[in-house]
Design an enzyme around this catalytic site. Structure first.
Site, PDB file in Angstrom:
ATOM      1  N   ARG A 153      10.820 -83.851  49.071  1.00 34.11           N
ATOM      2  CA  ARG A 153      10.981 -83.081  47.768  1.00 34.11           C
ATOM      3  C   ARG A 153       9.824 -83.884  47.063  1.00 34.11           C
ATOM      4  O   ARG A 153       9.903 -84.867  46.694  1.00 34.11           O
ATOM      5  CB  ARG A 153      12.279 -83.758  47.264  1.00 34.11           C
ATOM      6  CG  ARG A 153      12.652 -83.597  45.887  1.00 34.11           C
ATOM      7  CD  ARG A 153      14.248 -83.772  45.510  1.00 34.11           C
ATOM      8  NE  ARG A 153      15.056 -82.870  46.215  1.00 34.11           N
ATOM      9  CZ  ARG A 153      16.248 -82.483  45.545  1.00 34.11           C
ATOM     10  NH1 ARG A 153      16.613 -83.019  44.802  1.00 34.11           N
ATOM     11  NH2 ARG A 153      16.884 -81.303  46.038  1.00 34.11           N
ATOM     12  N   HIS A 199      12.718 -73.771  46.416  1.00 25.56           N
ATOM     13  CA  HIS A 199      14.051 -74.805  46.960  1.00 25.56           C
ATOM     14  C   HIS A 199      14.745 -73.841  48.188  1.00 25.56           C
ATOM     15  O   HIS A 199      15.812 -73.617  48.060  1.00 25.56           O
ATOM     16  CB  HIS A 199      15.285 -74.860  46.057  1.00 25.56           C
ATOM     17  CG  HIS A 199      16.167 -75.997  46.382  1.00 25.56           C
ATOM     18  ND1 HIS A 199      15.946 -77.016  47.403  1.00 25.56           N
ATOM     19  CD2 HIS A 199      17.083 -76.617  45.513  1.00 25.56           C
ATOM     20  CE1 HIS A 199      16.604 -77.869  47.374  1.00 25.56           C
ATOM     21  NE2 HIS A 199      17.476 -77.753  46.156  1.00 25.56           N
ATOM     22  N   GLN A 231      18.309 -74.611  50.013  1.00 25.55           N
ATOM     23  CA  GLN A 231      19.237 -74.229  48.821  1.00 25.55           C
ATOM     24  C   GLN A 231      19.932 -72.789  49.501  1.00 25.55           C
ATOM     25  O   GLN A 231      20.613 -72.315  49.187  1.00 25.55           O
ATOM     26  CB  GLN A 231      18.874 -74.493  47.672  1.00 25.55           C
ATOM     27  CG  GLN A 231      20.020 -73.994  46.735  1.00 25.55           C
ATOM     28  CD  GLN A 231      21.228 -75.006  46.730  1.00 25.55           C
ATOM     29  OE1 GLN A 231      20.946 -76.038  46.454  1.00 25.55           O
ATOM     30  NE2 GLN A 231      22.363 -74.529  46.647  1.00 25.55           N
ATOM     31  N   ASP A 290      21.503 -71.524  37.296  1.00 29.00           N
ATOM     32  CA  ASP A 290      20.774 -73.324  37.622  1.00 29.00           C
ATOM     33  C   ASP A 290      20.623 -73.757  36.214  1.00 29.00           C
ATOM     34  O   ASP A 290      20.870 -73.212  34.958  1.00 29.00           O
ATOM     35  CB  ASP A 290      19.564 -73.107  38.414  1.00 29.00           C
ATOM     36  CG  ASP A 290      19.001 -74.458  38.679  1.00 29.00           C
ATOM     37  OD1 ASP A 290      20.004 -75.432  38.818  1.00 29.00           O
ATOM     38  OD2 ASP A 290      17.927 -74.664  39.295  1.00 29.00           O
ATOM     39  N   CYS A 304      23.528 -74.239  42.170  1.00 28.13           N
ATOM     40  CA  CYS A 304      23.090 -75.290  43.297  1.00 28.13           C
ATOM     41  C   CYS A 304      23.619 -76.773  42.961  1.00 28.13           C
ATOM     42  O   CYS A 304      23.739 -77.419  43.902  1.00 28.13           O
ATOM     43  CB  CYS A 304      21.709 -75.196  43.528  1.00 28.13           C
ATOM     44  SG  CYS A 304      20.801 -75.731  42.067  1.00 28.13           S
ATOM     45  N   ARG A 312      24.948 -76.964  52.382  1.00 24.35           N
ATOM     46  CA  ARG A 312      23.574 -77.573  52.557  1.00 24.35           C
ATOM     47  C   ARG A 312      23.435 -78.329  53.662  1.00 24.35           C
ATOM     48  O   ARG A 312      22.456 -78.137  54.340  1.00 24.35           O
ATOM     49  CB  ARG A 312      23.268 -78.568  51.173  1.00 24.35           C
ATOM     50  CG  ARG A 312      23.405 -77.855  49.749  1.00 24.35           C
ATOM     51  CD  ARG A 312      22.286 -76.776  49.613  1.00 24.35           C
ATOM     52  NE  ARG A 312      21.104 -77.417  50.022  1.00 24.35           N
ATOM     53  CZ  ARG A 312      20.381 -78.299  49.415  1.00 24.35           C
ATOM     54  NH1 ARG A 312      20.794 -78.720  48.119  1.00 24.35           N
ATOM     55  NH2 ARG A 312      19.323 -78.771  49.753  1.00 24.35           N
TER      56      ARG A 312
HETATM   57  N1   CP Z   1      21.203 -78.652  44.606  1.00 23.39           N
HETATM   58  C1   CP Z   1      20.501 -79.689  44.947  1.00 23.39           C
HETATM   59  O1   CP Z   1      19.463 -79.731  45.512  1.00 23.39           O
HETATM   60  O2   CP Z   1      20.951 -81.032  44.627  1.00 23.39           O
HETATM   61  P1   CP Z   1      20.300 -82.357  44.620  1.00 23.39           P
HETATM   62  O3   CP Z   1      19.185 -82.455  43.658  1.00 23.39           O
HETATM   63  O4   CP Z   1      21.380 -83.471  44.445  1.00 23.39           O
HETATM   64  O5   CP Z   1      19.736 -82.739  45.883  1.00 23.39           O
HETATM   65  N1  NVA Z   2      16.024 -76.383  39.318  1.00 25.28           N
HETATM   66  C1  NVA Z   2      16.693 -77.771  39.591  1.00 25.28           C
HETATM   67  C2  NVA Z   2      17.266 -77.787  40.816  1.00 25.28           C
HETATM   68  C3  NVA Z   2      17.864 -78.964  40.901  1.00 25.28           C
HETATM   69  C4  NVA Z   2      18.398 -78.889  42.560  1.00 25.28           C
HETATM   70  C5  NVA Z   2      15.437 -78.794  39.451  1.00 25.28           C
HETATM   71  O1  NVA Z   2      14.104 -78.386  40.071  1.00 25.28           O
HETATM   72  O2  NVA Z   2      15.713 -79.880  38.901  1.00 25.28           O
END
Ligand code: CP
Ligand code: NVA
Length: 300
Positions: free
Chosen positions: A96, A123, A126, A214, A254, A282
């Site tokens: 990430r 993502h 997801q 989101d 998400c 997930r």
């Molecule tokens: N939806 C998602 O990626 O959640 P987290 O940021 O908690 O991993």
């Molecule tokens: N769009 C959000 C998703 C988190 C799971 C971010 O990037 O923070």
């Protein structure tokens, strides 16, 4: 050729369908037995960290979650050197990252399969979970419709591409300046998808089988909070908006969510909401994906 998953269209549509099937294997083969998975996080995570760790455990492997600053990703060592080393211990590396180019640099080494666990751009894990959730609800995916209301962000990008690959019609409603990159809309259309760009949320949602949104402020955008909250006025998914959708329409998010901003509590906590199914999926999606990257093509 070594395969990576930096965004969902790194899979062919038929491969994505196989990953969805693998996500539902009742008794997954322990393809990670005696092997490791390194899971790097430059940003916070609840779902992705826990889901990816437990997916690795379910495949018989050993997950090691690592904070970006712990290994000095891009500071103490280049992303390429980090992943070349991790590839000596692990069967797969997930990351990430703040900057998608870090994932590209890692994948370009071909040292080990690299999985995007969320970047500024995409993502994909997801999106796999979201398709799995919709397939479990609807039985099939092709021929259904999904409205995206809100930021044309990383989650939107992967979900729109995934929906196009699965034959789901997509309708987009985002305020000016926050629309999905036209390159992504073109890519979704090139995958055979129908993508409609609406001027108003109500036009996108009308008759849709699913409504997805989101956060308005993604991780790393905190300094833009007030401008974004102003720009997204009118884009909150509330009960009135859900009534414009098809009868029995579902709501997707998400998570994490902000009740009273992008969604009202009565929607996310109401009967249309599939957010807990998405969160649970997930883990199944990542298990299916990891097993596919390790060569699985069908359930045992
Ligand atoms: N939806 C998602 O990626 O959640 P987290 O940021 O908690 O991993
Ligand atoms: N769009 C959000 C998703 C988190 C799971 C971010 O990037 O923070």
């Amino acid at each position: 050729m070594m395969r990576h998953l930096l965004d969902i269209d790194d899979l062919a549509p038929a491969e994505l369908a196989t990953v969805l099937d693998l996500a539902e294997c009742p008794a997954p083969r322990p393809v990670l037995a005696g092997r490791g998975a390194a899971l790097i996080f430059e940003k916070p995570s609840n779902r992705t960290r826990n889901a990816s760790e437990m997916a690795v455990v379910a495949l018989g492997g050993h997950p090691i979650a690592i904070r970006g600053e712990e290994i000095g990703l891009g500071v103490r060592e280049t992303p390429e050197d980090v992943v070349r080393v991790l590839g000596r211990y692990h069967a797969v590396v997930g990351a990430r990252v703040d900057d998608h180019r870090v994932l590209e640099a890692m994948a370009a080494t071909d040292a080990v399969p690299v999985v995007n666990l969320l970047s500024d751009l995409a993502h994909p894990s997801q999106a796999i979970a979201d398709l799995l959730t919709l397939r479990q609800r609807w039985g099939t995916l092709a021929g259904h419709s999904l409205a995206w209301v809100g930021d044309g962000n990383n989650v939107a990008r992967s979900l729109v591409l995934a929906a196009a690959m699965a034959g789901i019609e997509v309708r987009l409603a985002s305020p000016p300046g926050y629309r999905l990159d036209p390159v992504v809309v073109d890519a979704a259309r090139a995958l055979g998808g129908t993508v409609v760009e609406a001027d108003r949320p109500a036009d996108a949602v009308a008759g849709a089988d699913a409504v997805a949104t989101d956060v308005w402020v993604s991780m790393g955008q905190e300094d833009q909070s007030s401008a974004r909250i102003d720009a997204f006025a009118g884009y909150r998914v509330d009960a009135a908006m859900m009534r414009e959708a098809a009868a029995g329409a579902v709501f997707l998010h998400c998570l994490p969510a902000h009740r009273g901003l992008e969604v009202d509590g009565e929607v996310i906590d109401g009967p249309a909401s599939l957010v807990w199914e998405q969160a649970g999926n997930r883990m199944h999606a990542l298990r299916g994906l990891f097993s596919w990257l390790l060569g699985e093509r069908a359930c045992a």
